[in-house]
Design an enzyme around this catalytic site. Sequence first.
Site, PDB file in Angstrom:
ATOM      1  N   ASP B  45       0.697  -1.361  -0.044  1.00 25.43           N
ATOM      2  CA  ASP B  45      -0.133   0.078   0.138  1.00 25.43           C
ATOM      3  C   ASP B  45       0.959   1.256  -0.030  1.00 25.43           C
ATOM      4  O   ASP B  45       0.770   2.176  -0.762  1.00 25.43           O
ATOM      5  CB  ASP B  45      -0.908  -0.066   1.207  1.00 25.43           C
ATOM      6  CG  ASP B  45      -1.692   1.154   1.299  1.00 25.43           C
ATOM      7  OD1 ASP B  45      -2.614   1.428   0.643  1.00 25.43           O
ATOM      8  OD2 ASP B  45      -1.220   2.154   2.259  1.00 25.43           O
ATOM      9  N   ASP B 114      -6.401  -6.101  -1.864  1.00 18.76           N
ATOM     10  CA  ASP B 114      -5.404  -6.383  -0.896  1.00 18.76           C
ATOM     11  C   ASP B 114      -4.200  -7.024  -1.636  1.00 18.76           C
ATOM     12  O   ASP B 114      -2.984  -6.990  -1.545  1.00 18.76           O
ATOM     13  CB  ASP B 114      -5.818  -6.958   0.185  1.00 18.76           C
ATOM     14  CG  ASP B 114      -6.614  -6.246   1.077  1.00 18.76           C
ATOM     15  OD1 ASP B 114      -6.766  -4.772   0.638  1.00 18.76           O
ATOM     16  OD2 ASP B 114      -7.225  -6.473   2.354  1.00 18.76           O
ATOM     17  N   GLU B 117      -2.051  -5.277  -3.923  1.00 16.24           N
ATOM     18  CA  GLU B 117      -1.003  -4.326  -3.230  1.00 16.24           C
ATOM     19  C   GLU B 117       0.223  -5.393  -2.572  1.00 16.24           C
ATOM     20  O   GLU B 117       1.212  -4.988  -2.664  1.00 16.24           O
ATOM     21  CB  GLU B 117      -1.798  -3.555  -1.884  1.00 16.24           C
ATOM     22  CG  GLU B 117      -2.608  -2.551  -2.511  1.00 16.24           C
ATOM     23  CD  GLU B 117      -3.165  -1.760  -1.368  1.00 16.24           C
ATOM     24  OE1 GLU B 117      -3.207  -0.671  -1.506  1.00 16.24           O
ATOM     25  OE2 GLU B 117      -3.390  -2.163  -0.147  1.00 16.24           O
TER      26      GLU B 117
END
Lengths: 232, 232
Positions: B45, B114, B117
């Site tokens: 991230d 997610d 990332e």
Amino acid sequence: MREITGQALERVLGHEFADHALLRTALTHRSHGVPNNERLEFIGDALLNCVIALELYERFNDLSEGDLSRLRSHLVCQESLHQLALKLDLSAALRLGEGELKSGGHRRPSILADALEALFAAIYLDAGFAKLREAIVAVYGDTLSQAQPGEILKDAKTRLQETLQASRLPLPRYTLLSAQGAAHEQRFRVACEVESLGLTTEGEGSSRRAAEQVAAEEAVRALAEREAGRKR
Amino acid sequence: MREITGQALERVLGHEFADHALLRTALTHRSHGVPNNERLEFIGDALLNCVIALELYERFNDLSEGDLSRLRSHLVCQESLHQLALKLDLSAALRLGEGELKSGGHRRPSILADALEALFAAIYLDAGFAKLREAIVAVYGDTLSQAQPGEILKDAKTRLQETLQASRLPLPRYTLLSAQGAAHEQRFRVACEVESLGLTTEGEGSSRRAAEQVAAEEAVRALAEREAGRKR
């Protein structure tokens, strides 16, 4: 400024700028005119968050992503950046407009923190990611190498309790407000009430305990803000 | 999984992994066990936000840091990442626990976002920052090169007005709540009221107009959340 730049700053940063215009822009507040450090601050903030994330990821193998995130927040918050800026004597190198200068802008924590982020951006643009990472590690120094996750990450309920006990106030009361959703994705909402201070906060989480921690964290933050307000 | 990995993923990413264990971890959801991609997602991230910040900074010389920040939010939000994950066919490569698999976890936007990332983190750890930056630019492709700041950054008051008009609702009302501080650092607080929808938001800024924009942005967000709640 060139004096300070050439000596203290570049020495502590461990980086001699090839492009001094970049350094000058990083140290120029918007009150001084254009070009200033606002756009640099945007990428500096992202670069700093990224470098600190990588450092923590490598240093703390056993921390969850939640703890890594909390630890990073602690290291890159305005107050931490302000302290680092003071250590670098950044305020002596800042370029501010006259009004800002007269009102003490060179000592304002937000201006110093922003300038430090802009400085990190300038190092990246001047010398690349690896060099920036070295510089950030050098600037943080002990703050990073001696980071004590245990203390920083002490859970919020414990910190709130300790804060209240230090003022001889009664303990907070936690109340379950709601629990919704199917078993594997339940969401809990909890209120944390510190009656003696007229403070109520709320928190949400995937367990009652997690929600209580979030509510307690909010309460700790609210109390810290009140305290800061009192001191100003 | 190795099949998909070796073919589609590595081709689109423009990166062949030296360490395939990294790739496997990036594609492993916590429901599958340990090691999983949670810690990787934390640095992924940060890396993604950083790379997109740098790309925007270089591509849009004339945007303020506020606009750069809004543009980045648009590009790295869960919905954008979800779309990119679909393009990469990430769901076919995900490793999920049985329960999560049965409940359609491989199609859940948050799980896909997610994992993407985490995949970016894995590329960084495998090959460094420059290579990751290339991969992110490749994955984003047109989304990045054709980013239209004008449309994305259309001011919040305009977007709120257009949203309400599309539903044939009356326009919002902006009210000044307070104006405080000395001349060069005044702060304005404004309320934005959409009476027909029982919605009132507030915004703060250094000018009345800026505060109105913040309040309108909050209103747009609240309406979008209501809309999302209705569709779930």
